[in-house]
Scaffold this active site. Sequence first.
Site, mmCIF file in Angstrom:
data_model
loop_
_atom_site.group_PDB
_atom_site.id
_atom_site.type_symbol
_atom_site.label_atom_id
_atom_site.label_comp_id
_atom_site.label_asym_id
_atom_site.label_seq_id
_atom_site.Cartn_x
_atom_site.Cartn_y
_atom_site.Cartn_z
ATOM 1 N N GLY A 18 4.462 -31.190 -52.590
ATOM 2 C CA GLY A 18 3.990 -31.844 -51.386
ATOM 3 C C GLY A 18 4.998 -31.803 -50.247
ATOM 4 O O GLY A 18 6.213 -31.782 -50.463
ATOM 5 N N HIS B 137 -0.399 -31.169 -51.225
ATOM 6 C CA HIS B 137 -0.736 -32.034 -50.101
ATOM 7 C C HIS B 137 0.338 -32.029 -49.023
ATOM 8 O O HIS B 137 1.536 -31.981 -49.299
ATOM 9 C CB HIS B 137 -0.972 -33.462 -50.585
ATOM 10 C CG HIS B 137 0.222 -34.080 -51.271
ATOM 11 N ND1 HIS B 137 1.227 -34.725 -50.583
ATOM 12 C CD2 HIS B 137 0.564 -34.131 -52.582
ATOM 13 C CE1 HIS B 137 2.121 -35.176 -51.442
ATOM 14 N NE2 HIS B 137 1.756 -34.821 -52.659
ATOM 15 N N ASP B 138 -0.120 -32.024 -47.769
ATOM 16 C CA ASP B 138 0.725 -32.180 -46.591
ATOM 17 C C ASP B 138 1.675 -31.014 -46.349
ATOM 18 O O ASP B 138 2.602 -31.127 -45.547
ATOM 19 C CB ASP B 138 1.518 -33.492 -46.655
ATOM 20 C CG ASP B 138 0.604 -34.697 -46.838
ATOM 21 O OD1 ASP B 138 -0.140 -35.000 -45.899
ATOM 22 O OD2 ASP B 138 0.626 -35.303 -47.924
#
Length: 266
Positions: free
Chosen positions: A140, A122-123
């Site tokens: 992340g 994520h991200d």
Amino acid sequence: MSAQIHETAIVHPEAHLAEDVVVGPYCVIEADVSIGQRTRLDAFAQIKSHTVLGADNHVHSYACVGGIPQDLKFHGEKTVLEIGDRNTIREYATLNRGTGDGGGVTRVGSDCLLMAYSHVAHDCQVADGVILANAATLAGHVEIGHHSVVGGLSAVHQFVCIGEFAFIGGKTGVAQDVPPYVLAAGERATMRGLNLVGLKRRGFNKEALQGLRKTYSLVFRSGQGRQETLDQALEQWGENEEVRRFVDFIRQSERGVIPQERDTRG
């Protein structure tokens, strides 16, 4: 001309596919997905909700693109995975969309190769031309500059930044930032010099390579203070764009950069 969708594939009616997309057997495409022209999905590939795929991508069998974050802070908010053009996503690769606390967007640029079992968490912000070798794993919020390579079975710690044209060797744990243009390797990543082979292949000229060599030696091998050597590098070779980028990256690093490998020769 409509998209070529195999009769066994499941495509949500709210997914948008360009007219020449090819969807293989047993693929699953969820709602709120956009897939650009000439993109191809091989059998059993999955494209999850809130994913945008550009043109000319090739998603191989069993890849899972756009899954929810593996983050306990995620509570189902709408976040996004954005992927550019001409990427190759190989078997069993996993790419997760963003989280609410990270801006909500995971991005992968164009012309990337994500090999089998690689993972983009994520991200993450992955620039153009990046290669993740087999089972390379990004935690992340990782940022990777354009045309960098992460070797097989390597793992990058959350919030780490890897500069452009860097090369990370196989089976390497990266817990701090990696400056652009360098070669890093080891169980815990250390700098092993410049990524000279990669830079020459990418057409860097003699002046750029000389400036980077001198800057690298001054900053990491002279034994002088870090701030002092960075200032000296800019004074002596600051007309070189690559040198300026190298110095700026080190100065702006929030996690600190990985160390230079110790010289254990007698």
